[in-house]
Motif scaffolding. Structure first.
Motif, PDB file in Angstrom:
ATOM      1  N   GLY A 292       0.801  -1.222   0.000  1.00 51.84           N
ATOM      2  CA  GLY A 292       0.000   0.000   0.000  1.00 51.84           C
ATOM      3  C   GLY A 292       0.828   1.262   0.000  1.00 51.84           C
ATOM      4  N   LEU A 293       1.984   1.219  -0.656  1.00 55.42           N
ATOM      5  CA  LEU A 293       2.839   2.397  -0.799  1.00 55.42           C
ATOM      6  C   LEU A 293       2.736   2.919  -2.232  1.00 55.42           C
ATOM      7  CD1 LEU A 293       6.078   1.149   1.000  1.00 55.42           C
ATOM      8  CD2 LEU A 293       4.671   3.064   1.760  1.00 55.42           C
ATOM      9  N   GLU A 294       2.910   4.218  -2.376  1.00 63.62           N
ATOM     10  CA  GLU A 294       2.908   4.795  -3.714  1.00 63.62           C
ATOM     11  C   GLU A 294       4.262   4.542  -4.368  1.00 63.62           C
ATOM     12  OE1 GLU A 294       2.559   9.174  -5.911  1.00 63.62           O
ATOM     13  OE2 GLU A 294       2.016   8.939  -3.775  1.00 63.62           O
ATOM     14  N   TYR A 295       4.260   3.967  -5.546  1.00 61.76           N
ATOM     15  CA  TYR A 295       5.520   3.708  -6.262  1.00 61.76           C
ATOM     16  C   TYR A 295       6.120   5.030  -6.734  1.00 61.76           C
ATOM     17  CZ  TYR A 295       8.629   2.617 -10.155  1.00 61.76           C
ATOM     18  OH  TYR A 295       9.704   2.559 -11.002  1.00 61.76           O
ATOM     19  N   ASN A 296       7.392   5.237  -6.411  1.00 61.91           N
ATOM     20  CA  ASN A 296       8.085   6.458  -6.795  1.00 61.91           C
ATOM     21  C   ASN A 296       9.534   6.100  -7.091  1.00 61.91           C
ATOM     22  OD1 ASN A 296       9.330   8.908  -7.108  1.00 61.91           O
ATOM     23  ND2 ASN A 296       8.436   9.863  -5.284  1.00 61.91           N
ATOM     24  N   PRO A 297       9.927   6.068  -8.369  1.00 61.07           N
ATOM     25  CA  PRO A 297      11.306   5.678  -8.707  1.00 61.07           C
ATOM     26  C   PRO A 297      12.352   6.631  -8.147  1.00 61.07           C
ATOM     27  CG  PRO A 297      10.171   6.557 -10.640  1.00 61.07           C
ATOM     28  CD  PRO A 297       9.136   6.406  -9.570  1.00 61.07           C
TER      29      PRO A 297
END
Length: 481
Positions: A293-298
């Motif tokens: 439930g984390l926002e993917y952020n490269p």
């Protein structure tokens, strides 16, 4: 050469810690050089049908100890992908009645009885099978009484009196300590073993001390740990005895089975990759973020921790720096179980912070996905005899951030960046861990090419069992000269 291994757990049949991985992997790499038999308890948690475990014909045996007879049976199967026999010792009173390898809240006296029973059964069944071992390789306190049984009870037994014993310490913190009455239960000669040059330690029985004194060789699972255990800081009260036996100590680094831990073939991953296609890791990072439930952020590194939640693993440092972690420009995913206070801490962090998520328990497929999906792997151990998690993380291109102790110091190279495969800090405190994390995050954000180069270094460093297995065989041959 015949080699007998005895251990409380053997992967893939029963697994709690690194001991099981060693016993499930090392024999595969020496199979062509020795005849091998592995003995382990038939725990109630072992799925006999799944592994094709069968009862050995006419195997029922009665062994007398504790002033009464005890009934045993023998089961067997092959170690997967080998011709090696794994023998499972059945006893419902001591092993079959539990669905765990190490049941919680067990009476300590009963726990000692379980492994006395197992150790005696190993020696008797090896005789019944006519497996006359040249090397008897025992592991941790659960089988540490076997060298003493051979010395005291089987001293004049022609079947055993030629065997050389190797005692391997996977974690010195667990020593098997109980009152001397356990020797009466074991039918072990007190006049031979219960003294300061045997297994007596401050008036108590200490099985590990006995094995240190009576075995022909002592193995520990990394060269650095072999040095550390000679000091009061890491010797767990056994440093004096170990210094007296220093000539017998050998430090051989554990390996990992590259046929099991292979990001190119691992079915737990959503996208397979290798060092030449490392960009594909990002698909696994997306999957890990989605699971937790984390926002993917490269632009933000994902830092994983997969561990038993105990003091040894440095979880108290995470507690000390919890508010700092909340504000780091990174995301954290934790997987593990252990002390309730730490489980509660991780649940609270997971529920109250935007960048930290935790799952209590253990899931092998999720663990492998986390290795593949994370950019870094946190392992701030107070002490670490070898450590397998950092080796697996490196195989999957997740750069370890470790405290430089034991096997972590032996396997992780921090600088220079051209040869580095991870990040290290030295002093055991939260401040140094925090600074190491900030440094690693800085490399990730400001030097992406350098970070990728380190990932390729990690993935191509050879930590397979092939190299370590050769050293085991050298030791066995040396003992038999």
């Amino acid at each position: 050469m015949k080699v007998l291994f005895a251990a409380a757990e053997v992967a893939p049949f029963s697994k709690v810690g690194g001991l099981a991985d060693v016993m499930g992997s090392l024999p595969k790499y020496i199979e062509k050089k020795a005849e091998i038999a592995i003995f382990t308890p038939l725990h109630g948690s072992i799925d006999k049908e799944k592994f094709g475990i069968k009862e050995y014909p006419d195997s029922e045996m009665w062994i007398t100890f504790g002033h009464q007879g005890h009934k045993f049976k023998l089961h067997y199967c092959k170690l997967p992908d080998t011709k090696i026999n794994v023998f499972f010792i059945e006893n419902d009173w001591y092993f079959g009645c539990f669905k765990e390898v190490y049941p919680k809240y067990l009476d300590t006296r009963y726990e000692h009885e379980r492994y006395v029973a197992f150790s005696l059964a190993v020696l008797e069944y090896a005789k019944a099978l006519n497996f006359k071992a040249d090397i008897v390789h025992v592991n941790d306190w659960h089988t540490a009484m076997i060298p003493m049984f051979i010395e005291a009870n089987y001293k004049y037994d022609n079947f055993w009196n030629h065997a050389k014993t190797v005692f391997q310490i996977h974690n010195l913190a667990y020593q098997g300590i109980w009152h001397e009455d356990i020797l009466d239960f074991a039918n072990m000669r007190k006049d031979i073993v219960f003294n300061e040059w045997g297994l007596e330690h401050y008036g108590m029985v200490n099985w590990v001390k006995g094995a240190i004194n009576y075995s022909d060789a002592i193995l520990v699972v990394s060269p650095k740990y072999a040095q550390e255990i000679l000091t009061p800081e890491f010797g767990e009260g056994m440093d004096y005895t170990l210094r007296m036996n220093q000539h017998k100590i050998h430090g051989i680094l554990n390996g990992i089975d590259y046929s099991v831990f292979d990001p190119k073939k691992d079915k737990a991953l959503v996208k397979n990759y290798d060092a030449r296609s490392i960009k594909r890791k990002q698909e696994n990072k997306k999957a890990v973020c989605e699971h937790f439930g984390l926002e993917y952020n490269p632009e933000r590194p994902l830092i994983a921790l997969i561990s038993r939640l105990v003091d040894q693993k440095g979880i108290d440092l995470i507690r000390a720096e919890q508010y700092e972690l909340m504000n780091m420009p990174a995301d954290f995913v934790f997987l593990g179980s252990g002390a309730k206070a730490y489980e509660d801490l991780f649940i609270w962090l997971s529920n109250s912070t935007p960048n930290i998520r935790a799952e209590i328990g253990y899931n092998a497929n999720l663990a492998n996905l986390m290795y593949a999906g994370s950019d870094m792997f946190l392992m701030p151990s107070r002490f670490e005899p070898c450590g397998l998690s950092q080796l697996i993380a490196m195989r999957y291109g997740s750069l370890p951030v470790v405290r430089a102790t034991g096997g972590l110091d032996d396997t992780v190279t921090g600088t220079p960046k051209e040869v580095a495969n991870g990040f290290k800090f030295w002093r055991y405190n939260g401040w140094d861990m925090k600074e190491a994390l900030y440094y690693a995050i800085g490399v990730y954000k400001n030097d992406p090419k350098g970070f990728e180069h380190m990932q390729k270094n990690a993935m191509t460093t050879d930590f397979s069992w092939k190299v370590s297995a050769e050293k085991y065989m050298d030791l066995y041959h040396e003992l038999l000269k």
